[in-house]
Design a protein around this motif. Structure first.
Motif, PDB file in Angstrom:
ATOM      1  N   TYR A  32       3.112  -1.558 -14.486  1.00 42.74           N
ATOM      2  CA  TYR A  32       4.030  -1.720 -15.703  1.00 42.74           C
ATOM      3  C   TYR A  32       5.168  -0.650 -15.883  1.00 42.74           C
ATOM      4  CZ  TYR A  32       2.001  -6.250 -17.029  1.00 42.74           C
ATOM      5  OH  TYR A  32       1.542  -7.480 -17.064  1.00 42.74           O
ATOM      6  N   CYS A  33       4.629   0.665 -15.257  1.00 46.81           N
ATOM      7  CA  CYS A  33       5.367   1.840 -15.542  1.00 46.81           C
ATOM      8  C   CYS A  33       6.639   1.674 -14.495  1.00 46.81           C
ATOM      9  CB  CYS A  33       4.727   3.144 -15.030  1.00 46.81           C
ATOM     10  SG  CYS A  33       3.247   3.397 -16.538  1.00 46.81           S
ATOM     11  N   PHE A  34       6.396   1.155 -13.611  1.00 44.84           N
ATOM     12  CA  PHE A  34       7.674   0.821 -12.428  1.00 44.84           C
ATOM     13  C   PHE A  34       8.389  -0.295 -12.752  1.00 44.84           C
ATOM     14  CE2 PHE A  34       3.946   3.117 -10.955  1.00 44.84           C
ATOM     15  CZ  PHE A  34       4.504   4.122 -10.613  1.00 44.84           C
ATOM     16  N   GLU A  35       9.445  -0.144 -13.157  1.00 47.44           N
ATOM     17  CA  GLU A  35      10.599  -1.382 -13.564  1.00 47.44           C
ATOM     18  C   GLU A  35      11.104  -2.021 -12.322  1.00 47.44           C
ATOM     19  OE1 GLU A  35      15.019  -1.731 -14.974  1.00 47.44           O
ATOM     20  OE2 GLU A  35      14.013   0.252 -15.538  1.00 47.44           O
ATOM     21  N   GLY A  36      11.172  -1.512 -11.316  1.00 45.63           N
ATOM     22  CA  GLY A  36      11.551  -2.253 -10.148  1.00 45.63           C
ATOM     23  C   GLY A  36      10.393  -3.007  -9.389  1.00 45.63           C
ATOM     24  N   GLY A  37       9.246  -2.840  -9.657  1.00 45.15           N
ATOM     25  CA  GLY A  37       8.099  -3.529  -9.073  1.00 45.15           C
ATOM     26  C   GLY A  37       7.313  -2.745  -8.203  1.00 45.15           C
ATOM     27  N   VAL A  38       6.182  -3.226  -7.570  1.00 44.13           N
ATOM     28  CA  VAL A  38       5.185  -2.735  -6.821  1.00 44.13           C
ATOM     29  C   VAL A  38       5.168  -3.435  -5.579  1.00 44.13           C
ATOM     30  CG1 VAL A  38       2.924  -1.684  -6.359  1.00 44.13           C
ATOM     31  CG2 VAL A  38       3.955  -1.614  -8.737  1.00 44.13           C
ATOM     32  N   GLU A  39       5.491  -2.824  -4.297  1.00 43.48           N
ATOM     33  CA  GLU A  39       5.218  -3.725  -3.228  1.00 43.48           C
ATOM     34  C   GLU A  39       4.030  -3.258  -2.316  1.00 43.48           C
ATOM     35  OE1 GLU A  39       7.841  -4.527   1.029  1.00 43.48           O
ATOM     36  OE2 GLU A  39       8.159  -2.761  -0.397  1.00 43.48           O
ATOM     37  N   PHE A  40       3.202  -4.321  -2.089  1.00 42.12           N
ATOM     38  CA  PHE A  40       2.071  -3.890  -1.224  1.00 42.12           C
ATOM     39  C   PHE A  40       2.250  -4.542   0.216  1.00 42.12           C
ATOM     40  CE2 PHE A  40       0.220  -4.226  -5.423  1.00 42.12           C
ATOM     41  CZ  PHE A  40      -0.854  -3.359  -5.396  1.00 42.12           C
ATOM     42  N   VAL A  41       1.942  -3.821   1.117  1.00 41.22           N
ATOM     43  CA  VAL A  41       1.845  -4.223   2.522  1.00 41.22           C
ATOM     44  C   VAL A  41       0.485  -3.893   2.987  1.00 41.22           C
ATOM     45  CG1 VAL A  41       2.956  -3.655   4.936  1.00 41.22           C
ATOM     46  CG2 VAL A  41       4.393  -3.320   2.671  1.00 41.22           C
ATOM     47  N   TRP A  42      -0.172  -5.104   3.545  1.00 47.96           N
ATOM     48  CA  TRP A  42      -1.534  -5.005   3.722  1.00 47.96           C
ATOM     49  C   TRP A  42      -1.764  -4.587   4.981  1.00 47.96           C
ATOM     50  CZ3 TRP A  42      -3.705  -4.783  -0.708  1.00 47.96           C
ATOM     51  CH2 TRP A  42      -3.365  -5.704  -1.812  1.00 47.96           C
ATOM     52  N   GLY A  43      -0.906  -4.539   6.055  1.00 47.63           N
ATOM     53  CA  GLY A  43      -0.954  -4.041   7.408  1.00 47.63           C
ATOM     54  C   GLY A  43      -1.685  -5.112   8.266  1.00 47.63           C
ATOM     55  N   ASP A  44      -1.672  -4.844   9.477  1.00 50.15           N
ATOM     56  CA  ASP A  44      -2.283  -5.429  10.582  1.00 50.15           C
ATOM     57  C   ASP A  44      -2.647  -4.421  11.685  1.00 50.15           C
ATOM     58  OD1 ASP A  44       0.044  -4.971  11.838  1.00 50.15           O
ATOM     59  OD2 ASP A  44       1.028  -7.053  11.553  1.00 50.15           O
ATOM     60  N   GLN A  45      -2.679  -5.032  12.908  1.00 52.95           N
ATOM     61  CA  GLN A  45      -3.195  -4.123  14.061  1.00 52.95           C
ATOM     62  C   GLN A  45      -2.120  -3.372  14.432  1.00 52.95           C
ATOM     63  OE1 GLN A  45      -3.400  -7.638  14.331  1.00 52.95           O
ATOM     64  NE2 GLN A  45      -5.763  -7.767  14.122  1.00 52.95           N
ATOM     65  N   THR A  46      -0.815  -3.523  13.965  1.00 46.07           N
ATOM     66  CA  THR A  46       0.195  -2.736  14.579  1.00 46.07           C
ATOM     67  C   THR A  46       0.817  -1.812  13.297  1.00 46.07           C
ATOM     68  OG1 THR A  46       1.914  -4.420  14.095  1.00 46.07           O
ATOM     69  CG2 THR A  46       1.142  -4.199  16.199  1.00 46.07           C
ATOM     70  N   SER A  47       0.500  -2.069  12.163  1.00 48.01           N
ATOM     71  CA  SER A  47       0.776  -1.299  11.132  1.00 48.01           C
ATOM     72  C   SER A  47      -0.249  -0.929  10.010  1.00 48.01           C
ATOM     73  CB  SER A  47       2.122  -1.911  10.276  1.00 48.01           C
ATOM     74  OG  SER A  47       1.759  -3.299   9.760  1.00 48.01           O
ATOM     75  N   LEU A  48       0.045   0.245   9.412  1.00 49.62           N
ATOM     76  CA  LEU A  48      -0.761   0.796   8.345  1.00 49.62           C
ATOM     77  C   LEU A  48      -0.464   0.150   7.305  1.00 49.62           C
ATOM     78  CD1 LEU A  48      -1.028   4.329   9.132  1.00 49.62           C
ATOM     79  CD2 LEU A  48      -3.063   2.780   9.740  1.00 49.62           C
ATOM     80  N   PRO A  49      -1.597  -0.241   6.106  1.00 48.56           N
ATOM     81  CA  PRO A  49      -1.358  -0.637   4.844  1.00 48.56           C
ATOM     82  C   PRO A  49      -0.554   0.391   3.833  1.00 48.56           C
ATOM     83  CG  PRO A  49      -3.691  -0.179   5.008  1.00 48.56           C
ATOM     84  CD  PRO A  49      -2.927   0.050   6.206  1.00 48.56           C
ATOM     85  N   SER A  50       0.312  -0.139   3.051  1.00 45.53           N
ATOM     86  CA  SER A  50       1.106   0.891   2.289  1.00 45.53           C
ATOM     87  C   SER A  50       1.493   0.127   0.759  1.00 45.53           C
ATOM     88  CB  SER A  50       2.395   1.233   2.915  1.00 45.53           C
ATOM     89  OG  SER A  50       3.088  -0.085   2.871  1.00 45.53           O
ATOM     90  N   ILE A  51       1.725   0.981   0.001  1.00 48.27           N
ATOM     91  CA  ILE A  51       2.157   0.611  -1.410  1.00 48.27           C
ATOM     92  C   ILE A  51       3.289   1.238  -1.707  1.00 48.27           C
ATOM     93  CG2 ILE A  51       0.727   2.022  -2.620  1.00 48.27           C
ATOM     94  CD1 ILE A  51       0.265  -0.081  -4.837  1.00 48.27           C
ATOM     95  N   THR A  52       4.604   0.718  -2.337  1.00 46.84           N
ATOM     96  CA  THR A  52       5.516   1.229  -2.503  1.00 46.84           C
ATOM     97  C   THR A  52       5.934   0.762  -4.097  1.00 46.84           C
ATOM     98  OG1 THR A  52       6.461   0.833  -0.481  1.00 46.84           O
ATOM     99  CG2 THR A  52       8.196   1.452  -2.231  1.00 46.84           C
ATOM    100  N   PHE A  53       6.194   1.865  -4.892  1.00 43.06           N
ATOM    101  CA  PHE A  53       6.644   1.715  -6.334  1.00 43.06           C
ATOM    102  C   PHE A  53       8.245   1.997  -6.732  1.00 43.06           C
ATOM    103  CE2 PHE A  53       2.158   2.105  -7.651  1.00 43.06           C
ATOM    104  CZ  PHE A  53       1.434   2.851  -6.742  1.00 43.06           C
TER     105      PHE A  53
END
Length: 82
Positions: A32-53
Motif C-alpha cells: 500500500y506504500c506504492f500508490e501506482g501499484g506493484v507489478e509481478f513478472v513471474w518469468g519463464d525460460q527466456t526471462s527472469l522474474p521481477s517485481i516493479t514498484f
C-alpha cells in the motif's frame, strides 16, 4: 523523471509466527506504500522474474497489464491470489 533501481536481489522467507506488524516485503501494508501499484513478472525460460514498484499512477501505462483481485489473509495480512 529518470528511472532508478529502488531495490534488487531480494529474497523472501517465511516467518516462524505470522504477525501483521512483521509480515515484511510481501505484506499488504508494504504494498500500500506504492500508490501506482506493484507489478509481478513471474518469468519463464527466456526471462527472469521481477517485481516493479510504482510510486505514482501519473503517466503509468497500463496497456497489457491486468488487475488481479486478491484477498487479505486473516492475522498475517498477507495477500492471497486464488
Amino acid at each position: 523523471d529518470v528511472n532508478f533501481i529502488f531495490m534488487q536481489g531480494l529474497t523472501a522467507s517465511a516467518l516462524p509466527v505470522a504477525a501483521p506488524g512483521a509480515a515484511g516485503l510481501l505484506s499488504l501494508s508494504f504494498f500500500y506504500c506504492f500508490e501506482g501499484g506493484v507489478e509481478f513478472v513471474w518469468g519463464d525460460q527466456t526471462s527472469l522474474p521481477s517485481i516493479t514498484f510504482y510510486g505514482s499512477d501519473t503517466n503509468l501505462n497500463v496497456n497489457g497489464m491486468a488487475l488481479v483481485p486478491f484477498e487479505s489473509l486473516p492475522v498475517s495480512m498477507l495477500p492471497s491470489v486464488t
